[in-house]
Scaffold this motif. Structure first.
Motif, mmCIF file in Angstrom:
data_model
loop_
_atom_site.group_PDB
_atom_site.id
_atom_site.type_symbol
_atom_site.label_atom_id
_atom_site.label_comp_id
_atom_site.label_asym_id
_atom_site.label_seq_id
_atom_site.Cartn_x
_atom_site.Cartn_y
_atom_site.Cartn_z
ATOM 1 N N UNK A 37 0.816 -24.690 -53.559
ATOM 2 C CA UNK A 37 0.744 -24.177 -52.193
ATOM 3 C C UNK A 37 -0.720 -23.902 -51.860
ATOM 4 N N UNK A 38 -1.125 -24.289 -50.654
ATOM 5 C CA UNK A 38 -2.494 -24.016 -50.221
ATOM 6 C C UNK A 38 -2.466 -23.205 -48.925
ATOM 7 N N UNK A 39 -3.427 -22.288 -48.801
ATOM 8 C CA UNK A 39 -3.622 -21.585 -47.535
ATOM 9 C C UNK A 39 -4.639 -22.382 -46.731
ATOM 10 N N UNK A 40 -4.234 -22.815 -45.526
ATOM 11 C CA UNK A 40 -5.092 -23.667 -44.703
ATOM 12 C C UNK A 40 -5.286 -23.054 -43.321
ATOM 13 N N UNK A 41 -6.375 -23.461 -42.672
ATOM 14 C CA UNK A 41 -6.614 -23.093 -41.276
ATOM 15 C C UNK A 41 -5.906 -24.103 -40.384
ATOM 16 N N UNK B 44 0.195 -10.085 -49.929
ATOM 17 C CA UNK B 44 -0.479 -10.624 -48.752
ATOM 18 C C UNK B 44 -0.389 -12.155 -48.772
ATOM 19 N N UNK B 45 -0.595 -12.764 -47.604
ATOM 20 C CA UNK B 45 -0.487 -14.216 -47.496
ATOM 21 C C UNK B 45 -1.456 -14.926 -48.435
ATOM 22 N N UNK B 46 -2.663 -14.399 -48.595
ATOM 23 C CA UNK B 46 -3.648 -15.045 -49.460
ATOM 24 C C UNK B 46 -3.191 -15.102 -50.916
ATOM 25 N N UNK B 47 -2.246 -14.246 -51.283
ATOM 26 C CA UNK B 47 -1.752 -14.176 -52.662
ATOM 27 C C UNK B 47 -0.375 -14.820 -52.819
ATOM 28 N N UNK B 48 -0.037 -15.755 -51.916
ATOM 29 C CA UNK B 48 1.320 -16.306 -51.918
ATOM 30 C C UNK B 48 1.636 -17.064 -53.208
ATOM 31 N N UNK B 49 0.653 -17.718 -53.826
ATOM 32 C CA UNK B 49 0.936 -18.418 -55.083
ATOM 33 C C UNK B 49 1.346 -17.432 -56.173
ATOM 34 N N UNK B 50 0.677 -16.289 -56.225
ATOM 35 C CA UNK B 50 1.070 -15.254 -57.188
ATOM 36 C C UNK B 50 2.451 -14.704 -56.844
ATOM 37 N N UNK B 51 2.716 -14.549 -55.553
ATOM 38 C CA UNK B 51 4.035 -14.081 -55.123
ATOM 39 C C UNK B 51 5.131 -15.016 -55.622
ATOM 40 N N UNK B 52 4.896 -16.321 -55.524
ATOM 41 C CA UNK B 52 5.884 -17.286 -56.003
ATOM 42 C C UNK B 52 6.002 -17.242 -57.526
ATOM 43 N N UNK B 53 4.900 -17.039 -58.207
ATOM 44 C CA UNK B 53 4.982 -16.933 -59.671
ATOM 45 C C UNK B 53 5.870 -15.756 -60.073
ATOM 46 N N UNK C 249 11.137 -10.783 -52.920
ATOM 47 C CA UNK C 249 9.674 -10.761 -52.827
ATOM 48 C C UNK C 249 9.290 -11.099 -51.384
ATOM 49 N N UNK C 250 8.405 -10.283 -50.826
ATOM 50 C CA UNK C 250 8.047 -10.377 -49.410
ATOM 51 C C UNK C 250 6.561 -10.696 -49.257
ATOM 52 N N UNK D 182 0.854 -24.001 -46.872
ATOM 53 C CA UNK D 182 1.301 -25.395 -46.776
ATOM 54 C C UNK D 182 1.752 -25.851 -48.159
ATOM 55 N N UNK D 183 2.898 -26.520 -48.189
ATOM 56 C CA UNK D 183 3.508 -26.965 -49.449
ATOM 57 C C UNK D 183 3.017 -28.359 -49.835
#
Length: 338
Positions: free
Chosen positions: A12-16, A313-322, A333-334, A5-6
């Protein structure tokens, strides 16, 4: 389910979230891969809300997934277990204005008014997911490449060896265009373009006009020798490079603009008039573009998956964006949602 979620400047946060519920005309897709787009990068980097992604919204629009639930009124040709590429523009009834919020970075996505060759594209069971996730950006590149109605004999220059530029070049090569040269200043990215069959020119190592003349030969225009280039496809968005094109462009040549320019660029209308130059914009894609790209990917016409340079992985999406924002040693980047 887990979903990215943006939150603008808060990141960015990973939310349920609740798994979406389908209606009789919808399908539920379990996302398998999602790509980080240049538009996503620009919005996340600036932290500015309401620029296509709302604060508090699920987002991501380049994705491939598996159908896990099908509504009662959906065509019988759409079945659970199908691997599908998704058109984010038609995935929701809201259409293009909400296409950046298509839930690519969520474990599940609801596709409204589901139909094949409208918002779902059958990728086949054997498809490489790293290639299939590129369907959307490749469609953008193909649309820009073919906007000028090229002929196979044309000498074509693609400006920029990013995802859209490489996609444009790959789309041309896959359809039998042999005279394609990709121009960039990054030799590592140019090797990716070379890998899919393009010739390349690094303008940090060789003069732009001289390099193109060596590739394609020259013609005399009003007493000046200029490269014999028929079409320029601008996926770079670099004002100085566009100005260089206009200085050497030959009469009757065409320019297709796919790049998103962030500043105004002066254009000599005298040059456009006297040389009868055509400048054409290209935005998004058509169903035909997507179908051609799906055929390209399924039949492995080029090794387009070479563009995938990092997978998180999805949990690492903030690092992916960095990593994507830094842009060193990256093309695409996927996010792996499996």
């Amino acid at each position: 389910m887990k979903a990215a979620v943006y939150y603008g400047e808060k990141g960015i946060r990973i939310e349920d979230k609740e798994v979406p519920r389908i209606s009789e005309k919808d399908v539920l897709v379990r996302n398998l891969r999602a790509g980080i787009c240049g538009t996503d990068i620009n919005i996340v980097r600036t932290g500015a809300g309401e620029r296509g992604i709302s604060i508090g919204a699920e987002f991501g629009h380049e994705m491939v997934g598996e159908i896990v639930e099908v509504g009662a009124a959906v065509s019988k040709h759409i079945t659970t277990g199908m691997i599908v590429g998704i058109n984010p523009i038609t995935a929701k009834r809201a259409g293009r204005r909400k296409s950046l919020e298509a839930s690519g970075f969520s474990e599940y996505v609801l596709i409204e008014d589901a139909a094949l060759d409208y918002n779902l594209y059958d990728m086949g069971k054997a498809v490489s997911l790293d290639a299939a996730v590129l369907m959307e950006p490749m469609s953008v590149g193909r649309h820009g490449a073919f906007q000028t109605n090229p002929r196979r004999s044309d000498k074509i220059v693609v400006l920029g060896a990013g995802p859209i530029g490489i996609s444009a070049a790959a789309s041309l090569i896959a359809e039998g265009f042999l005279n394609v040269c990709v121009v960039d200043i990054n030799d590592w990215r140019l090797q990716k373009a070379k890998h899919i069959g393009a010739s390349v020119l690094n303008t940090m190592q060789q003069d732009f006009a001289t390099g193109l003349s060596e590739h394609f030969g020259e013609i005399n225009v009003y007493g000046q020798q200029v490269p014999d280039v028929d079409i320029f496809i601008d996926a770079a968005g670099a004002p100085i490079l566009f100005e260089s094109v206009m200085q050497i462009i030959k009469p009757g040549a065409k320019v297709s603009i796919i790049a998103v320019y962030k500043e105004e660029v002066p254009v000599s209308l005298a040059q456009v008039m006297s040389k009868e130059v055509s400048i054409q914009g290209a935005s998004g894609y058509t169903d035909t573009d997507i179908r051609k790209v799906v055929d390209h990917i399924k039949n492995e016409k080029t090794d387009i998956a070479t563009m995938v340079t990092q997978v998180f992985k999805l949990k690492d999406i903030e690092e992916a964006f960095r990593v994507a924002i830094k842009g060193e040693g990256t093309v695409k980047v996927i996010i792996d949602l499996t």
